[in-house]
Each structure stands twice: as C-alpha cells, then as structure tokens.
Design a protein around this motif. Structure first.
Motif, PDB file in Angstrom:
ATOM      1  N   UNK A 132      11.964  -5.680 -13.590  1.00  0.00           N
ATOM      2  CA  UNK A 132      11.747  -4.246 -13.462  1.00  0.00           C
ATOM      3  C   UNK A 132      13.056  -3.638 -12.979  1.00  0.00           C
ATOM      4  N   UNK A 133      13.304  -2.410 -13.344  1.00  0.00           N
ATOM      5  CA  UNK A 133      14.564  -1.763 -12.994  1.00  0.00           C
ATOM      6  C   UNK A 133      14.735  -1.716 -11.476  1.00  0.00           C
ATOM      7  N   UNK A 134      15.758  -2.390 -10.939  1.00  0.00           N
ATOM      8  CA  UNK A 134      15.957  -2.421  -9.492  1.00  0.00           C
ATOM      9  C   UNK A 134      16.747  -1.231  -8.956  1.00  0.00           C
ATOM     10  N   UNK A 135      17.278  -0.403  -9.839  1.00  0.00           N
ATOM     11  CA  UNK A 135      18.112   0.719  -9.412  1.00  0.00           C
ATOM     12  C   UNK A 135      17.250   1.916  -9.037  1.00  0.00           C
ATOM     13  N   UNK A 136      17.810   2.800  -8.245  1.00  0.00           N
ATOM     14  CA  UNK A 136      17.075   3.964  -7.765  1.00  0.00           C
ATOM     15  C   UNK A 136      16.761   4.892  -8.924  1.00  0.00           C
ATOM     16  N   UNK A 137      15.524   5.353  -8.956  1.00  0.00           N
ATOM     17  CA  UNK A 137      15.080   6.262 -10.012  1.00  0.00           C
ATOM     18  C   UNK A 137      14.853   7.647  -9.424  1.00  0.00           C
ATOM     19  N   UNK A 138      15.275   8.678 -10.120  1.00  0.00           N
ATOM     20  CA  UNK A 138      14.932  10.039  -9.737  1.00  0.00           C
ATOM     21  C   UNK A 138      13.541  10.300 -10.308  1.00  0.00           C
ATOM     22  N   UNK A 139      12.536  10.358  -9.453  1.00  0.00           N
ATOM     23  CA  UNK A 139      11.158  10.393  -9.927  1.00  0.00           C
ATOM     24  C   UNK A 139      10.776  11.689 -10.609  1.00  0.00           C
ATOM     25  N   UNK A 140      11.570  12.729 -10.467  1.00  0.00           N
ATOM     26  CA  UNK A 140      11.226  13.983 -11.134  1.00  0.00           C
ATOM     27  C   UNK A 140      11.837  14.086 -12.521  1.00  0.00           C
ATOM     28  N   UNK A 141      12.722  13.138 -12.868  1.00  0.00           N
ATOM     29  CA  UNK A 141      13.416  13.246 -14.151  1.00  0.00           C
ATOM     30  C   UNK A 141      13.846  11.854 -14.594  1.00  0.00           C
ATOM     31  N   UNK A 142      13.678  11.532 -15.868  1.00  0.00           N
ATOM     32  CA  UNK A 142      14.111  10.227 -16.374  1.00  0.00           C
ATOM     33  C   UNK A 142      15.439  10.344 -17.131  1.00  0.00           C
ATOM     34  N   UNK A 143      16.264  11.319 -16.739  1.00  0.00           N
ATOM     35  CA  UNK A 143      17.539  11.523 -17.419  1.00  0.00           C
ATOM     36  C   UNK A 143      18.510  10.377 -17.171  1.00  0.00           C
ATOM     37  N   UNK A 144      18.386   9.678 -16.037  1.00  0.00           N
ATOM     38  CA  UNK A 144      19.292   8.578 -15.724  1.00  0.00           C
ATOM     39  C   UNK A 144      18.707   7.251 -16.184  1.00  0.00           C
ATOM     40  N   UNK A 145      17.503   6.917 -15.731  1.00  0.00           N
ATOM     41  CA  UNK A 145      16.858   5.651 -16.088  1.00  0.00           C
ATOM     42  C   UNK A 145      15.441   5.924 -16.558  1.00  0.00           C
ATOM     43  N   UNK A 146      15.073   5.404 -17.701  1.00  0.00           N
ATOM     44  CA  UNK A 146      13.700   5.469 -18.174  1.00  0.00           C
ATOM     45  C   UNK A 146      12.863   4.498 -17.349  1.00  0.00           C
ATOM     46  N   UNK A 147      11.655   4.891 -16.996  1.00  0.00           N
ATOM     47  CA  UNK A 147      10.784   4.051 -16.185  1.00  0.00           C
ATOM     48  C   UNK A 147      10.380   2.745 -16.846  1.00  0.00           C
ATOM     49  N   UNK A 148      10.459   2.669 -18.173  1.00  0.00           N
ATOM     50  CA  UNK A 148      10.076   1.447 -18.887  1.00  0.00           C
ATOM     51  C   UNK A 148      11.261   0.525 -19.170  1.00  0.00           C
ATOM     52  N   UNK A 149      12.457   0.895 -18.730  1.00  0.00           N
ATOM     53  CA  UNK A 149      13.640   0.072 -18.982  1.00  0.00           C
ATOM     54  C   UNK A 149      13.634  -1.139 -18.042  1.00  0.00           C
ATOM     55  N   UNK A 150      13.633  -2.338 -18.614  1.00  0.00           N
ATOM     56  CA  UNK A 150      13.652  -3.587 -17.858  1.00  0.00           C
ATOM     57  C   UNK A 150      14.950  -4.328 -18.160  1.00  0.00           C
ATOM     58  N   UNK A 151      15.949  -4.212 -17.274  1.00  0.00           N
ATOM     59  CA  UNK A 151      17.233  -4.858 -17.544  1.00  0.00           C
ATOM     60  C   UNK A 151      17.179  -6.372 -17.348  1.00  0.00           C
TER      61      UNK A 151
END
Length: 177
Positions: A132-151
């Motif tokens: 699961x993406x271990x990087x910080x997510x901006x929960x109001x916007x997926x402009x940086x990391x999509x929630x389904x991205x699994x690196x």
C-alpha cells in the motif's frame, strides 16, 4: 465482531480445502490447526456500479463496472507480518475496477499486494514488496497520489510524538522503476 468474522471466513476456506483432501472425519474426531492459521485475517471488498459520464461534445459513455479485492494478513512474529492481496482490474496501476464487456468474457485477477512489514519499534516501520502507498496522501485531493496506487520497492516510516498533540513523521520510498 468484524475481526472474528474475518477469521471465521478465512478458516472456512481452509476447512473447505481440507474437506476435499482429507477423508471423511469420524464422529467425535477433533480437528486442530497450527497456531498461525487462527491468526490469519481476511478482508474483502466487492462492488458493482453503473458509471456514466459525458466525454466531449455531448458524447456519453455508460459502463457497468465491478471491483473485487481479497486481502490476507499473516503475523509471523510480534514484529513481522506478511500481507497478500488479489484484485480485479485491467492491469492499470491506479484502478481495480473492471468493465463488463465483450460478451461475458472472463475477468482477470491480479496480484495487488505482496509485502512484508517489519516493525522493530513502535515508532519505526520497514515495508518491502508490492505494498500500500506508504507516502503521505492529501485526503482532500488525489492530485499527488491516487489512493489505489500500490508501489513496489522498500519503504521506511518513522513517527515521533512531540510536545502536546504534535507529531513528526518521515516517510521514504525506494521504488522499482
């Protein structure tokens, strides 16, 4: 509770397999499992939806879609666990949704997760594999990391409490290109 339900569903799958392989149990015979089997947790997610959108110039796109995800966690020790998951999809990096099409054709399942988590300290975590993406997510916007991205790769997470309710965290990822 939910945890008991997940364990029961995981054990039901193991029991079903055992019923196919083992001879019929005699009345009064007790079946026992290894300790680790009782600690397996299973999560599942099934979704069906109709997806409609206007693409351009009044052209509509209507799709019927599905998503199936199955994830299991096995604690190996108090500091180490393994996580695995399969999901539907079309091989995209950011979606496990799949459209119904092509005259009821077969649908694919993909390896969605396959990683180890090592937590030697309460404040430090090392993760290796397809995670699961271990990087910080901006929960109001997926402009940086999509929630389904699994690196895929190696990640380190450090969380330290500061004075009052403050917290300092550092997340790093060495990803596979």
């Amino acid at each position: 509770g939910n945890r008991t339900t997940r364990r029961a569903l995981g054990l039901a799958g193991v029991l079903a397999l055992g019923a196919l392989v083992a001879p019929a149990a005699r009345a009064g015979t007790e079946i026992s499992f290894a300790d680790w089997v009782t600690k397996v947790t299973v999560k599942r997610d099934v979704r069906l939806r109709s997806d409609s959108e206007i693409i351009s110039h009044g052209v509509d796109r209507n799709r019927q879609r599905m998503r199936i995800r199955l994830q299991g966690e096995i604690p190996v020790s108090p500091t180490l666990k393994t996580v695995f998951g399969i999901a539907s999809g079309e091989g995209e990096q950011t979606s496990t949704n799949q459209s119904f099409k092509a005259l009821s054709s077969q649908k694919a399942l993909w390896i969605d997760l396959a990683y180890l988590e090592y937590k030697p300290l309460e404040t430090f975590l090392i993760t290796a594999g397809r995670m699961k993406n271990p990087l910080w997510l901006a929960y109001s916007d997926d402009a940086v990391w999509d929630g389904d991205f699994n690196p895929e790769g190696l990640a380190q997470n450090l969380k330290l409490s500061l004075f009052g309710s403050g917290r300092l965290f550092v997340n790093t990822l060495q990803g596979v290109a």
